[in-house]
Write a protein that holds these residues in place. Structure first.
Motif, PDB file in Angstrom:
ATOM      1  N   HIS A 161      16.984   7.237 -85.160  1.00  0.00           N
ATOM      2  CA  HIS A 161      17.162   5.781 -85.127  1.00  0.00           C
ATOM      3  C   HIS A 161      15.903   5.057 -85.615  1.00  0.00           C
ATOM      4  CE1 HIS A 161      15.239   6.176 -81.142  1.00  0.00           C
ATOM      5  NE2 HIS A 161      14.838   4.932 -81.344  1.00  0.00           N
ATOM      6  N   GLU A 162      14.730   5.625 -85.371  1.00  0.00           N
ATOM      7  CA  GLU A 162      13.493   5.014 -85.879  1.00  0.00           C
ATOM      8  C   GLU A 162      13.393   5.160 -87.394  1.00  0.00           C
ATOM      9  OE1 GLU A 162       9.854   6.099 -83.914  1.00  0.00           O
ATOM     10  OE2 GLU A 162      10.784   5.930 -81.928  1.00  0.00           O
ATOM     11  N   LEU A 163      13.836   6.290 -87.915  1.00  0.00           N
ATOM     12  CA  LEU A 163      13.860   6.501 -89.369  1.00  0.00           C
ATOM     13  C   LEU A 163      14.794   5.492 -90.031  1.00  0.00           C
ATOM     14  CD1 LEU A 163      13.080   8.201 -91.865  1.00  0.00           C
ATOM     15  CD2 LEU A 163      15.008   9.699 -91.291  1.00  0.00           C
ATOM     16  N   ILE A 164      15.973   5.311 -89.454  1.00  0.00           N
ATOM     17  CA  ILE A 164      16.939   4.356 -90.019  1.00  0.00           C
ATOM     18  C   ILE A 164      16.383   2.940 -89.934  1.00  0.00           C
ATOM     19  CG2 ILE A 164      19.258   3.371 -89.758  1.00  0.00           C
ATOM     20  CD1 ILE A 164      19.088   6.249 -90.968  1.00  0.00           C
ATOM     21  N   LYS A 192      15.283   9.081-102.516  1.00  0.00           N
ATOM     22  CA  LYS A 192      15.713  10.346-101.913  1.00  0.00           C
ATOM     23  C   LYS A 192      15.602  10.314-100.394  1.00  0.00           C
ATOM     24  CE  LYS A 192      11.276  12.507-102.936  1.00  0.00           C
ATOM     25  NZ  LYS A 192      10.722  11.240-103.440  1.00  0.00           N
ATOM     26  N   THR A 193      14.592   9.643 -99.868  1.00  0.00           N
ATOM     27  CA  THR A 193      14.446   9.544 -98.415  1.00  0.00           C
ATOM     28  C   THR A 193      15.484   8.593 -97.837  1.00  0.00           C
ATOM     29  OG1 THR A 193      12.082   9.992 -98.630  1.00  0.00           O
ATOM     30  CG2 THR A 193      12.825   9.058 -96.540  1.00  0.00           C
ATOM     31  N   VAL A 194      15.723   7.478 -98.510  1.00  0.00           N
ATOM     32  CA  VAL A 194      16.740   6.519 -98.058  1.00  0.00           C
ATOM     33  C   VAL A 194      18.108   7.189 -98.009  1.00  0.00           C
ATOM     34  CG1 VAL A 194      17.980   4.402 -98.657  1.00  0.00           C
ATOM     35  CG2 VAL A 194      15.478   4.466 -98.809  1.00  0.00           C
ATOM     36  N   VAL A 195      18.497   7.867 -99.077  1.00  0.00           N
ATOM     37  CA  VAL A 195      19.808   8.513 -99.122  1.00  0.00           C
ATOM     38  C   VAL A 195      19.906   9.608 -98.065  1.00  0.00           C
ATOM     39  CG1 VAL A 195      21.330   9.969-100.518  1.00  0.00           C
ATOM     40  CG2 VAL A 195      20.264   7.954-101.532  1.00  0.00           C
ATOM     41  N   GLY A 196      18.872  10.424 -97.932  1.00  0.00           N
ATOM     42  CA  GLY A 196      18.884  11.492 -96.937  1.00  0.00           C
ATOM     43  C   GLY A 196      18.987  10.951 -95.523  1.00  0.00           C
ATOM     44  N   ALA A 197      18.213   9.901 -95.221  1.00  0.00           N
ATOM     45  CA  ALA A 197      18.234   9.301 -93.886  1.00  0.00           C
ATOM     46  C   ALA A 197      19.600   8.709 -93.568  1.00  0.00           C
ATOM     47  CB  ALA A 197      17.148   8.235 -93.770  1.00  0.00           C
ATOM     48  N   LEU A 198      20.157   7.961 -94.514  1.00  0.00           N
ATOM     49  CA  LEU A 198      21.456   7.329 -94.275  1.00  0.00           C
ATOM     50  C   LEU A 198      22.573   8.360 -94.180  1.00  0.00           C
ATOM     51  CD1 LEU A 198      21.118   4.147 -96.513  1.00  0.00           C
ATOM     52  CD2 LEU A 198      20.842   4.332 -94.032  1.00  0.00           C
ATOM     53  N   ALA A 250      25.670  11.897 -88.048  1.00  0.00           N
ATOM     54  CA  ALA A 250      25.471  11.810 -86.598  1.00  0.00           C
ATOM     55  C   ALA A 250      26.538  10.926 -85.958  1.00  0.00           C
ATOM     56  CB  ALA A 250      24.074  11.274 -86.279  1.00  0.00           C
ATOM     57  N   HIS A 251      26.867   9.802 -86.608  1.00  0.00           N
ATOM     58  CA  HIS A 251      27.901   8.919 -86.055  1.00  0.00           C
ATOM     59  C   HIS A 251      29.288   9.558 -86.132  1.00  0.00           C
ATOM     60  CE1 HIS A 251      24.768   5.823 -86.241  1.00  0.00           C
ATOM     61  NE2 HIS A 251      25.461   5.266 -85.266  1.00  0.00           N
ATOM     62  N   ARG A 252      29.549  10.254 -87.187  1.00  0.00           N
ATOM     63  CA  ARG A 252      30.857  10.907 -87.336  1.00  0.00           C
ATOM     64  C   ARG A 252      31.036  12.033 -86.316  1.00  0.00           C
ATOM     65  NH1 ARG A 252      33.661  10.374 -92.588  1.00  0.00           N
ATOM     66  NH2 ARG A 252      32.684   8.620 -93.637  1.00  0.00           N
ATOM     67  N   LEU A 253      29.926  12.670 -85.945  1.00  0.00           N
ATOM     68  CA  LEU A 253      29.992  13.750 -84.964  1.00  0.00           C
ATOM     69  C   LEU A 253      30.005  13.229 -83.533  1.00  0.00           C
ATOM     70  CD1 LEU A 253      27.501  16.325 -86.533  1.00  0.00           C
ATOM     71  CD2 LEU A 253      30.005  16.427 -86.523  1.00  0.00           C
ATOM     72  N   ALA A 295      27.028  14.465 -81.380  1.00  0.00           N
ATOM     73  CA  ALA A 295      26.792  15.911 -81.313  1.00  0.00           C
ATOM     74  C   ALA A 295      25.608  16.273 -82.186  1.00  0.00           C
ATOM     75  CB  ALA A 295      28.046  16.664 -81.778  1.00  0.00           C
ATOM     76  N   GLU A 296      25.060  17.460 -81.967  1.00  0.00           N
ATOM     77  CA  GLU A 296      23.909  17.916 -82.745  1.00  0.00           C
ATOM     78  C   GLU A 296      24.267  18.024 -84.218  1.00  0.00           C
ATOM     79  OE1 GLU A 296      21.275  21.937 -83.160  1.00  0.00           O
ATOM     80  OE2 GLU A 296      21.939  21.356 -81.172  1.00  0.00           O
ATOM     81  N   LEU A 297      23.349  17.570 -85.065  1.00  0.00           N
ATOM     82  CA  LEU A 297      23.571  17.651 -86.519  1.00  0.00           C
ATOM     83  C   LEU A 297      23.563  19.078 -86.993  1.00  0.00           C
ATOM     84  CD1 LEU A 297      21.362  14.710 -87.806  1.00  0.00           C
ATOM     85  CD2 LEU A 297      23.819  14.766 -87.532  1.00  0.00           C
TER      86      LEU A 297
END
Length: 87
Positions: free
Chosen positions: A52-55, A67-73, A79-82, A85-87
């Motif tokens: 959540h801090e990264l986002i 690349k960091t923005v896309v990876g973070a999002l 995480a929201h779809r799960l 649950a653990e990624l």
């Protein structure tokens, strides 16, 4: 770090029409500290932060590279779809 699990997230084309570079983005989980082995001219700093801090940093404009923005999002979306649950 040593990853216990590596999962492919997505690929991005960095500059359509300009070059043919493609960056493949992965999510590494179940991380364990390992002895660093950098190249002689390589300096790596690792900051561990909750997702959540990264986002927040992405949305606040503190992180701007694509690349960091896309990876973070992508991680946040998974995480929201799960449902937490653990990624």
């Amino acid at each position: 770090f040593r990853a216990g699990r590596i999962r492919f997230l997505t690929s991005i084309v960095t500059s359509c029409g300009f070059c043919d570079e493609i960056i493949h983005i992965y999510l590494a989980t179940k991380l364990e500290f390992d002895a660093p082995n950098p190249d002689d001219d390589e300096f790596v700093n690792v900051d561990l932060v909750p997702l959540h801090e990264l986002i927040d940093a992405v949305l606040d404009g503190k992180i701007e590279d694509a690349k960091t923005v896309v990876g973070a999002l992508a991680c946040d979306s998974i995480a929201h779809r799960l449902g937490g649950a653990e990624l």
